[in-house]
Design an enzyme around this catalytic site. Structure first.
Site, PDB file in Angstrom:
ATOM      1  N   LEU A 166       0.852  -1.308  -0.042  1.00  0.00           N
ATOM      2  CA  LEU A 166       0.081  -0.066   0.042  1.00  0.00           C
ATOM      3  C   LEU A 166       0.838   1.234  -0.110  1.00  0.00           C
ATOM      4  O   LEU A 166       1.696   1.296   0.788  1.00  0.00           O
ATOM      5  CB  LEU A 166      -0.848  -0.033   1.211  1.00  0.00           C
ATOM      6  CG  LEU A 166      -2.080  -0.685   1.182  1.00  0.00           C
ATOM      7  CD1 LEU A 166      -2.832  -0.630   2.526  1.00  0.00           C
ATOM      8  CD2 LEU A 166      -3.312   0.073   0.191  1.00  0.00           C
ATOM      9  N   ASP A 213       1.540  -3.762   5.949  1.00  0.00           N
ATOM     10  CA  ASP A 213       0.674  -3.391   4.704  1.00  0.00           C
ATOM     11  C   ASP A 213       1.199  -4.096   3.241  1.00  0.00           C
ATOM     12  O   ASP A 213       0.746  -3.633   2.337  1.00  0.00           O
ATOM     13  CB  ASP A 213       0.622  -2.024   4.768  1.00  0.00           C
ATOM     14  CG  ASP A 213       2.026  -1.150   4.349  1.00  0.00           C
ATOM     15  OD1 ASP A 213       3.082  -1.942   4.605  1.00  0.00           O
ATOM     16  OD2 ASP A 213       2.168  -0.221   3.513  1.00  0.00           O
TER      17      ASP A 213
END
Length: 336
Positions: free
Chosen positions: A211, A254
């Site tokens: 991300l 992430d």
């Protein structure tokens, strides 16, 4: 020589049943070894083995000794007759049987006698065979198949038990936040994919997905917003693949990983690009950017060149190239 088109009518269903067992390319297991040893002892055979047959190869889960290759093309496997017919096959002398004329496996073995019985999943889905081989020719008509069939039934009980254990294990390998696999399951799947690539010579591709600006999302919008972005990305990734051996995992923080066996570098790149575009359509808000985006790195290894640690490293290098280039991109890395 065996006809490569010699497949049972329920070939698709039986392959699905074999995949569901998740036994192919797993490590040696004493539970199956004991069955092969008992078959060898009961029949006074020189060799006994448990074989599973997928679309292209025969693979031995257990063998009492390495007298035949652990992996061979399906069209060369005598056990393919068992799979194709769904019935026991007994051959008095494999070197004179006309069905096997020209089969290269005969150059590798000195055994003459062969007997194999099907390993049956469900009602009539033959996923493999339990076989014994002997150095001396025997009369097929006088061979007692019953002990071999009983042992085959016990082998399938072990397969069912294996499936139950794997399902329980699978439940412990789900990431609680995102619902995809966790790192432990990914590591196991990667090693299995490595063994499979070495067996089949096929490619394995890996996407590492990160991300973009996730720290800013967490710091400015709060951890609840960050968790929601992770959940939505996890769901999107899970929907992007559908094959039984594909694995979507939360790799850490992430970062996510998608393992794609039997997929070329270009094919994996298309998967990554499709995911990137679908996430844009989700329009997940970001406090300093218009919306949440991802960067991805793709790498592919083929056959014997497959190395799990290097594959991850190559995909990671491609991921960082995508980030350095401005993010919201899919970069191809090493094709080995």
């Amino acid at each position: 020589m065996l006809d490569s088109a010699f497949f049972p009518q329920n070939e698709v269903e039986r392959l699905d049943a074999l995949v569901a067992c998740r036994l192919m390319d797993t490590e040696q297991d004493e539970r199956f070894d004991r069955i092969a040893k008992l078959a060898k002892r009961i029949y006074g055979a020189e060799l006994a083995y448990i074989a599973f047959i997928d679309a292209g190869f025969q693979w031995l889960k257990s063998t009492t000794r390495d007298a035949i290759p652990k992996v061979m093309p399906r069209e060369c496997a005598i056990c393919n007759y068992v799979v194709a017919s769904g019935e026991p096959v007994v051959i008095g002398n494999v070197h004179t049987d006309p069905r096997l004329e020209g089969n290269p496996i005969l150059d590798l073995i000195t055994h003459r006698f062969y007997a194999g019985v099907p390993l049956i999943a469900g009602s009539d889905l033959v996923i493999g065979s339990l076989c014994v081989l002997g150095d001396e020719e025997r009369d097929p008509a006088s061979f007692d198949l019953e002990p071999l069939q009983e042992l085959a039934a016990i082998a399938m009980d072990e397969v069912s038990f294996w499936q139950t254990i794997q399902e329980l294990k699978r439940k412990s390998e789900i990431d609680a936040l995102t619902g995809v696999s966790n790192r432990r399951h990914f590591d196991d799947a990667l090693e299995r994919a490595t063994r499979r690539a070495h067996r089949t010579g096929h490619p394995v591709s890996l996407l590492l997905i990160d991300l973009d600006h996730f720290k800013g999302l967490n710091d400015l919008a709060g951890h609840r917003a960050g968790d929601e972005a992770l959940r939505r990305l996890g769901a999107l990734l899970a929907s992007a693949v559908s094959r039984p051996d594909d694995v979507v995992a939360r790799y850490g923080g992430d970062e996510f990983a998608i393992l794609l066996p039997d997929t070329t570098l270009d094919g994996a790149h298309r998967v990554g690009e499709g995911i990137r575009k679908k996430l844009l359509n989700e329009k997940i808000p970001h406090p300093t950017r218009q919306m949440v985006t991802i960067s991805s790195g793709v790498a592919c290894h083929v056959g014997s060149a497959m190395n799990s640690e290097l594959l991850v490293s190559h995909a990671d290098q491609a991921l960082y190239s995508a980030k350095r280039a401005g993010r919201n991109a899919v970069f191809q890395g090493v094709y080995a």
